[in-house]
Design an enzyme around this catalytic site. Structure first.
Site, short mmCIF file in Angstrom:
data_model
loop_
_atom_site.label_atom_id
_atom_site.label_comp_id
_atom_site.label_asym_id
_atom_site.label_seq_id
_atom_site.Cartn_x
_atom_site.Cartn_y
_atom_site.Cartn_z
N ASP A 9 0.87 -1.17 0.00
CA ASP A 9 0.00 0.00 0.00
C ASP A 9 0.91 1.23 0.00
OD1 ASP A 9 -3.01 0.78 1.85
OD2 ASP A 9 -1.73 2.12 0.71
N ASP A 109 -3.67 2.17 -5.38
CA ASP A 109 -2.42 2.26 -4.61
C ASP A 109 -2.15 1.04 -3.74
OD1 ASP A 109 -3.87 2.72 -2.20
OD2 ASP A 109 -2.27 4.04 -1.49
N GLU A 110 -2.92 -0.03 -3.93
CA GLU A 110 -2.63 -1.22 -3.12
C GLU A 110 -3.00 -2.50 -3.83
OE1 GLU A 110 -6.00 -0.12 -0.08
OE2 GLU A 110 -5.62 -2.27 0.05
#
Ligand code: TTP
Ligand code: MG
Length: 382
Positions: A9, A109-110
């Site tokens: 993340d 983003d993860e």
């Protein structure tokens, strides 16, 4: 012990990209407002994210900006730059795909890295993840946290515990010492409503969920059963891999409502540019193109068409979109928002080499480094 699952993340993602692009912001409290994770322009009055320097003051995602300004008056408040976030996200996923045989996208983003079956190739996942972190920071210029464990849920918790810039592992045997004492809001799936219900019933820690399995199931039904599995370190249905993405879309609210064809069409081209290179980055072909117009009076018009040819450049997509636009455009009303969407995907396509090179340049230097442009005929301008 081999820990096959990693969760990564990016730290304070939007703010970290701003700090990378503008070195004068590094080490400072940066607060990003005005965009959401889908790339829509949203009310500038809400915090999208805050750098860790700003979080020290209590600034958080989702907080009204007026409140953030009270907590952090010396913060640097910036509007979002979604296409930069998109480009950085793609660069990160490219690195992940270089190392992991299976990469599961959770959001921009993860994601999860699954190294199952790689014991011989990567006997030490922690060392490998250190290398991945180094590649991300040196090639993309933003920090990432990684958690490692035996299941997705435990890897996600490990990632959260290590933040920021962390690398943290949880073995199944550590679950009682590390995970069970944590408060319930550390468990993925426990949102504010669930938290209130559980706390009212004296369930305060993740361990309490395990101890009170039947009560949790009675209070929350199926959701409670899933929380019990998570609290025990076992992946429930939430962690099953999703299929192919269903659509790719971009929309923009115009800075001023407009009836000007040249202006609107140039924005449509910009959107086609973004959608096309995302399609190319995901190595997909689309069979359907759609357009959305929102007029100043908030009425929406949509139109879509099935295409038989494959889209090999942003301008080809633009020609399809402009055809739809001309079919639904009501010239009397000012346009407030335009959107472009492609869907019905198939994997793979034959793209022009030129487009692949442009994608490499965009990844390296940012999406604005090279953009499509068009020359309008005089009769197209009104
Ligand atoms: P998160 O990963 O939840 O948050 P983050 O990356 O900013 O910080 P960290 O992971 O270190 O805790 O979200 C990723 C991005 O999504 C975030 O940078 C901005 C955007 N976002 C919003 O726009 N609104 C929100 O409410 C949240 C939670 C995130
Ligand atoms: Mg993040």
């Amino acid at each position: 012990m081999f820990l096959p699952i990693a969760h990564f993340d990016l730290d304070a993602f939007f703010a970290s990209v701003e700090q990378k692009l503008n070195p004068t912001l590094r080490g400072k409290p940066v607060i990003v407002c005005g965009v959401d994770p889908q790339g829509h322009n949203v009310n500038r009055g809400v915090v999208a994210t805050a750098s860790y320097e700003a979080r020290v003051f209590g600034v958080k995602s989702g907080m009204p900006v007026w409140q953030a300004r009270i907590l952090c008056p010396r913060g640097i408040y910036v509007g979002g730059n979604f296409s930069a976030y998109q480009t950085h996200s793609e660069m990160v996923f490219e690195i992940m795909e270089k190392f992991a045989p299976k990469v599961q996208h959770s959001n921009m983003d993860e994601g999860f890295l699954d190294f199952s079956g790689c014991e011989d190739l990567y006997p030490n996942i922690k060392r490998l993840c250190k290398k991945i972190k180094y590649e991300v920071v040196s090639n993309v210029g933003i920090p990432v946290s990684i958690g490692i464990s035996t299941s997705r849920v435990l890897a996600k918790i490990a990632c959260q515990l290590g933040k920021p810039n962390g690398l943290f592992a949880i073995k199944q045997s550590d679950i009682k010492i590390i995970v069970h004492p944590l408060l319930i809001d550390n468990l993925p799936g426990v949102g504010p409503k669930t938290q209130i219900i559980l706390e009212k019933n004296h369930i305060k820690t993740i361990g309490d969920i395990v101890k009170n399995k039947n009560m949790v199931a009675k209070l929350l039904g199926k959701h409670g059963n899933n929380l019990y599995l998570s609290a025990s370190g076992i992946d429930n249905i939430w962690y099953q891999e999703k299929g192919l993405v269903k659509s790719i879309s971009r929309s923009i609210t115009l800075s001023e409502n407009s009836k000007n064809f040249a202006h609107i069409s140039s924005i449509l081209l910009k959107l086609c540019d973004e959608v096309f290179y995302k399609l190319l980055a995901d190595k997909l072909t689309a069979k359907c193109v759609a357009i959305t117009l929102r007029y100043a009076n908030f009425t929406d018009k949509q139109k879509s068409k099935v295409i038989t040819c494959s889209l090999t450049s942003p301008v080809e997509l633009y020609h399809q979109v402009i055809e739809l636009f001309n079919q639904i455009w009501d010239k009397q009303n000012k346009v407030r928002l335009v959107g472009v969407k492609v869907r019905d995907f198939k994997r793979g396509a034959n793209y022009h080499k030129r487009e692949e090179i442009i994608l490499i340049l965009k990844r390296k230097y940012g999406s604005k480094i090279i953009q499509s442009a068009l020359v309008l005929d005089s009769h197209q301008t009104i």
